[in-house]
Design a protein around this motif. Sequence first.
Motif, PDB file in Angstrom:
ATOM      1  N   ALA A   1       4.539  25.284  45.259  1.00  0.00           N
ATOM      2  CA  ALA A   1       3.950  24.879  46.613  1.00  0.00           C
ATOM      3  C   ALA A   1       4.828  25.603  47.638  1.00  0.00           C
ATOM      4  O   ALA A   1       4.210  25.822  48.562  1.00  0.00           O
ATOM      5  N   CYS A   2       6.244  25.801  47.612  1.00  0.00           N
ATOM      6  CA  CYS A   2       6.811  26.534  48.417  1.00  0.00           C
ATOM      7  C   CYS A   2       6.566  27.802  48.695  1.00  0.00           C
ATOM      8  O   CYS A   2       6.217  28.402  49.765  1.00  0.00           O
ATOM      9  N   LEU A   3       6.258  28.611  47.381  1.00  0.00           N
ATOM     10  CA  LEU A   3       6.025  29.782  47.728  1.00  0.00           C
ATOM     11  C   LEU A   3       4.542  30.044  48.429  1.00  0.00           C
ATOM     12  O   LEU A   3       4.279  30.976  49.073  1.00  0.00           O
ATOM     13  N   ALA A   4       3.461  29.184  47.762  1.00  0.00           N
ATOM     14  CA  ALA A   4       2.238  29.137  48.316  1.00  0.00           C
ATOM     15  C   ALA A   4       2.266  28.907  49.891  1.00  0.00           C
ATOM     16  O   ALA A   4       1.494  29.579  50.707  1.00  0.00           O
ATOM     17  N   ASN A   5       3.002  28.192  50.307  1.00  0.00           N
ATOM     18  CA  ASN A   5       3.032  27.707  51.805  1.00  0.00           C
ATOM     19  C   ASN A   5       3.879  28.896  52.555  1.00  0.00           C
ATOM     20  O   ASN A   5       3.309  29.062  53.664  1.00  0.00           O
ATOM     21  N   CYS A   6       4.710  29.234  51.917  1.00  0.00           N
ATOM     22  CA  CYS A   6       5.500  30.394  52.691  1.00  0.00           C
ATOM     23  C   CYS A   6       4.717  31.723  52.953  1.00  0.00           C
ATOM     24  O   CYS A   6       4.553  32.029  53.846  1.00  0.00           O
ATOM     25  N   ALA A   7       3.834  31.910  51.781  1.00  0.00           N
ATOM     26  CA  ALA A   7       3.018  33.164  51.892  1.00  0.00           C
ATOM     27  C   ALA A   7       2.035  32.836  52.794  1.00  0.00           C
ATOM     28  O   ALA A   7       1.629  33.748  53.643  1.00  0.00           O
ATOM     29  N   ARG A   8       1.227  31.664  53.041  1.00  0.00           N
ATOM     30  CA  ARG A   8       0.326  31.273  53.882  1.00  0.00           C
ATOM     31  C   ARG A   8       0.836  31.621  55.403  1.00  0.00           C
ATOM     32  O   ARG A   8       0.223  32.042  56.251  1.00  0.00           O
TER      33      ARG A   8
END
Length: 78
Positions: free
Chosen positions: A54-61
Amino acid sequence: MDPSSMNNPELLQFINQEKERAMMNEMVGKLTNVCWDKCITGTPGSKFSSSESACLANCARRYLDMSMIIMKRFQNMQ
């Protein structure tokens, strides 16, 4: 390089495409480094935890959204 070749539309298009490709590669590299450092706090196992994913997805977004905002601002300045 022959100066007259710089007027070649195909060459100019190729150069612009390569510049864009280099910028995208640089952005992906930065995104990977920033998000990895922020989200992966321990030694990764065979797969990410749900919180890491979730952190990686939010960070990338967020990173991509900010990059788009910055790019649009620079385009408006020209």
